[in-house]
Design a protein around this motif. Sequence first.
Motif, PDB file in Angstrom:
ATOM      1  N   UNK A   4     -24.237  10.035  38.745  1.00 40.62           N
ATOM      2  CA  UNK A   4     -23.761  11.295  39.282  1.00 40.62           C
ATOM      3  C   UNK A   4     -22.402  10.719  39.718  1.00 40.62           C
ATOM      4  N   UNK A   5     -21.341  11.355  39.025  1.00 44.35           N
ATOM      5  CA  UNK A   5     -19.998  10.679  39.344  1.00 44.35           C
ATOM      6  C   UNK A   5     -19.236  11.784  40.225  1.00 44.35           C
ATOM      7  N   UNK A   6     -18.205  11.092  41.104  1.00 43.92           N
ATOM      8  CA  UNK A   6     -17.208  11.743  42.059  1.00 43.92           C
ATOM      9  C   UNK A   6     -16.056  11.096  41.814  1.00 43.92           C
ATOM     10  N   UNK A   7     -15.076  11.866  42.251  1.00 48.43           N
ATOM     11  CA  UNK A   7     -13.693  11.367  42.194  1.00 48.43           C
ATOM     12  C   UNK A   7     -12.925  11.907  43.285  1.00 48.43           C
ATOM     13  N   UNK A  56     -26.219   1.086  28.758  1.00 42.82           N
ATOM     14  CA  UNK A  56     -26.883   0.546  29.720  1.00 42.82           C
ATOM     15  C   UNK A  56     -26.359  -0.724  30.153  1.00 42.82           C
ATOM     16  N   UNK A  57     -25.752  -1.457  29.248  1.00 40.02           N
ATOM     17  CA  UNK A  57     -24.888  -2.598  29.486  1.00 40.02           C
ATOM     18  C   UNK A  57     -23.876  -2.624  30.596  1.00 40.02           C
ATOM     19  N   UNK A  58     -23.469  -1.403  30.859  1.00 38.38           N
ATOM     20  CA  UNK A  58     -22.332  -1.206  31.942  1.00 38.38           C
ATOM     21  C   UNK A  58     -22.934  -0.845  33.152  1.00 38.38           C
ATOM     22  N   UNK A  59     -24.067  -1.042  33.603  1.00 38.53           N
ATOM     23  CA  UNK A  59     -24.931  -0.907  34.822  1.00 38.53           C
ATOM     24  C   UNK A  59     -24.010  -1.387  35.848  1.00 38.53           C
ATOM     25  N   UNK A  60     -23.640  -2.809  35.571  1.00 40.60           N
ATOM     26  CA  UNK A  60     -23.459  -3.433  36.868  1.00 40.60           C
ATOM     27  C   UNK A  60     -21.613  -2.834  37.131  1.00 40.60           C
ATOM     28  N   UNK A  61     -21.267  -2.332  36.171  1.00 41.57           N
ATOM     29  CA  UNK A  61     -19.893  -1.676  36.668  1.00 41.57           C
ATOM     30  C   UNK A  61     -19.886  -0.574  37.398  1.00 41.57           C
ATOM     31  N   UNK A  62     -20.848   0.176  37.448  1.00 42.48           N
ATOM     32  CA  UNK A  62     -20.944   1.342  38.307  1.00 42.48           C
ATOM     33  C   UNK A  62     -21.712   1.185  39.590  1.00 42.48           C
ATOM     34  N   UNK A  63     -22.405  -0.010  39.855  1.00 45.33           N
ATOM     35  CA  UNK A  63     -23.265  -0.263  41.129  1.00 45.33           C
ATOM     36  C   UNK A  63     -22.314  -0.548  42.260  1.00 45.33           C
ATOM     37  N   UNK A  64     -22.806  -0.362  43.631  1.00 45.98           N
ATOM     38  CA  UNK A  64     -22.415  -0.504  44.852  1.00 45.98           C
ATOM     39  C   UNK A  64     -20.977   0.229  45.150  1.00 45.98           C
ATOM     40  N   UNK A  65     -20.995   1.728  44.428  1.00 41.19           N
ATOM     41  CA  UNK A  65     -19.952   2.565  44.626  1.00 41.19           C
ATOM     42  C   UNK A  65     -18.574   1.954  44.604  1.00 41.19           C
ATOM     43  N   UNK A  80      -9.637   8.108  36.181  1.00 41.66           N
ATOM     44  CA  UNK A  80      -9.727   6.812  37.030  1.00 41.66           C
ATOM     45  C   UNK A  80     -10.260   7.012  38.583  1.00 41.66           C
ATOM     46  N   UNK A  81     -10.432   5.859  38.944  1.00 39.80           N
ATOM     47  CA  UNK A  81     -10.844   5.930  40.458  1.00 39.80           C
ATOM     48  C   UNK A  81     -12.224   6.760  40.713  1.00 39.80           C
ATOM     49  N   UNK A  82     -13.143   6.705  39.772  1.00 43.38           N
ATOM     50  CA  UNK A  82     -14.246   7.187  39.634  1.00 43.38           C
ATOM     51  C   UNK A  82     -15.439   6.600  40.205  1.00 43.38           C
ATOM     52  N   UNK A  83     -16.294   6.923  40.990  1.00 36.57           N
ATOM     53  CA  UNK A  83     -17.571   6.133  41.487  1.00 36.57           C
ATOM     54  C   UNK A  83     -18.784   7.077  41.310  1.00 36.57           C
ATOM     55  N   UNK A  84     -19.911   6.202  41.246  1.00 36.12           N
ATOM     56  CA  UNK A  84     -21.501   6.671  41.022  1.00 36.12           C
ATOM     57  C   UNK A  84     -21.753   6.953  42.756  1.00 36.12           C
TER      58      UNK A  84
END
Length: 594
Positions: free
Chosen positions: A540-543, A557-566, A519-523
């Motif tokens: 590239x993921x960080x936590x 690819x449909x999940x792109x919006x989930x990971x944007x804007x950190x 949880x609480x992962x960001x690109x």
Amino acid sequence: MNFHVDAKVGSICFFSKFGKQFIKYTPNKFYLMRWTIKPQPEPDQLKHLMDVLNIDAVTATLLIHRGITTFEQAKAFFRPNLDDLHDPYLMKDMDLAVDRIEKAILNQENILVFGDYDVDGTTAVSLVSSYLKTIYPNIATYIPDRYDEGYGISYKGIDFADDNGFSLIIALDCGIKSIDHIDYAQEKNIDFIICDHHRPGDVLPKAVAVLDPKREDCEYPYDELCGCGVGFKLIQALGQNRNQTIDDFVPYLDLVATAIAADIVPITGENRILAYFGLQVINSEPRPGIHALIQQVKKKELTITDVVFIVAPRINAAGRIKHGNHAVELLTEFNLEQAQQFASEIEQYNSDRKDLDKSITKMALQQIEDYNEKERFTTVVFQEDWHKGVIGIVASRLIEVYYRPTIVFTKSGDKYAASARSVVGFDVYNALEACAEHLEQFGGHMYAAGMTLKPENYQKFKDAFEKVVQETIAPEMLTPEIEVDAEIDFAEITPKLTRILKQFEPFGPQNRTPVFWSKNVVDTGYGKTIGSDNTHLKLTLKQNNSPGFSAVGFGLADKLDIIQNKKPFEAVYCIEENEWNGMVSVQLRLKDLK
């Protein structure tokens, strides 16, 4: 939980304890999957295993999920040993089978090795026939024609044996329900030895010996062998009579591992040992036929997954497109140049198979659309000119779109023939058994089966199958599930954990690749879609303050919006090693994001 599909807006509406949820849906996949954490171990049990093995909590949890709770069990798991294979004579009727083969050799009888046309059957025939030829010359093989004879022991095959002077048939990966066929063979003074792993019916065929660890009266310690595995136990028993040791049979394990991978049997117990050493043979000294197949795809080292997706489909393609004999020729050829020629031909069959399954899948999906059958609990489709060799693959493709028990029918002679595939947790064989009055014959496993019926019974069967599934399937089985082994932080993904995870291989049913939830992962901000059609994700993921990990999400690819804007999100993933330009690094293979 109940649901319905709204075809107009392309969404699925679920009614669950969480209220109403609308889920975006396209013809290729569900966008919401169930994430479920496996029951976590009792604290005392976890601490005990951590102490006796000197391991971390994550590793101990993974072992307990696999039923490993003691030092001895862990040792057997991490250090597979051929000496731990069971005595083949523990299998019911093994002594009778060996005695009959020895009698045939003594009396110089002709022996016919008969097997199904799929990977399990053709590898089993190749294994048993190639071993028998090392001790006796009068051996021949027979694979039934998928289209002319259908699955299992055939009257045509028995007539072939009779016409050519064979007095003993060894049937592999089939025969457990061939009551009438064995009676017919007896009338012609032909004996049968059956080596099968499918579920028996109420009555066993009157063969000289029936080797099947699923027999209720068989006390063999492991009942999840594939057909080739049962064949292996037979040659192992024959070898013991000749003072051969297990080391003499290691060269045959490339065939056994291929069958285990292709037949999707549990990678536990004896299967795990056979697959482990079989993979070593595949990656070091495979038989020329398998070596030639691997050369076609230019892959350095194969995992069990590679065997499933690279080797097995090519072996299968022979029986699907041309004839299973081509697979046996390849797998029993010991001249590499000739094997390469066979492999080249099979590569073309596999290419043809891919084209066929794509076009038939498209037609089947259109049929579901045209007949407005999206809201059913089952998928049952039919077209008389669909290629019988790929309908099982098509059934699996349809499940990727409409996640429910699926059967694909085509015409075969004057009857309809079908392949069935199921969803996780639902026993399609039991469902077919409940509809048996409409079927001519059927057989198979929990997740895959085959059947035939008369054309006039097709609609009756379709309605009955829908009714049985609707009444017996648990609602949650109609939503794809990701089972998670443990929730972890990125800080726990150490080089030591990665090394230990590699020792869990080979992976497969009941020993799946471990899945983790963070949880609480960001690109880091450079996430993008990749692939020729931009259907995959590269991140590239960080936590928190952990090191960053490269991650790839195939089909996400449909999940792109989930990971944007950190923005923080949750991920489920597997941990694997990625090799690029000679450098090895840890990579997360994403399964889903939310």
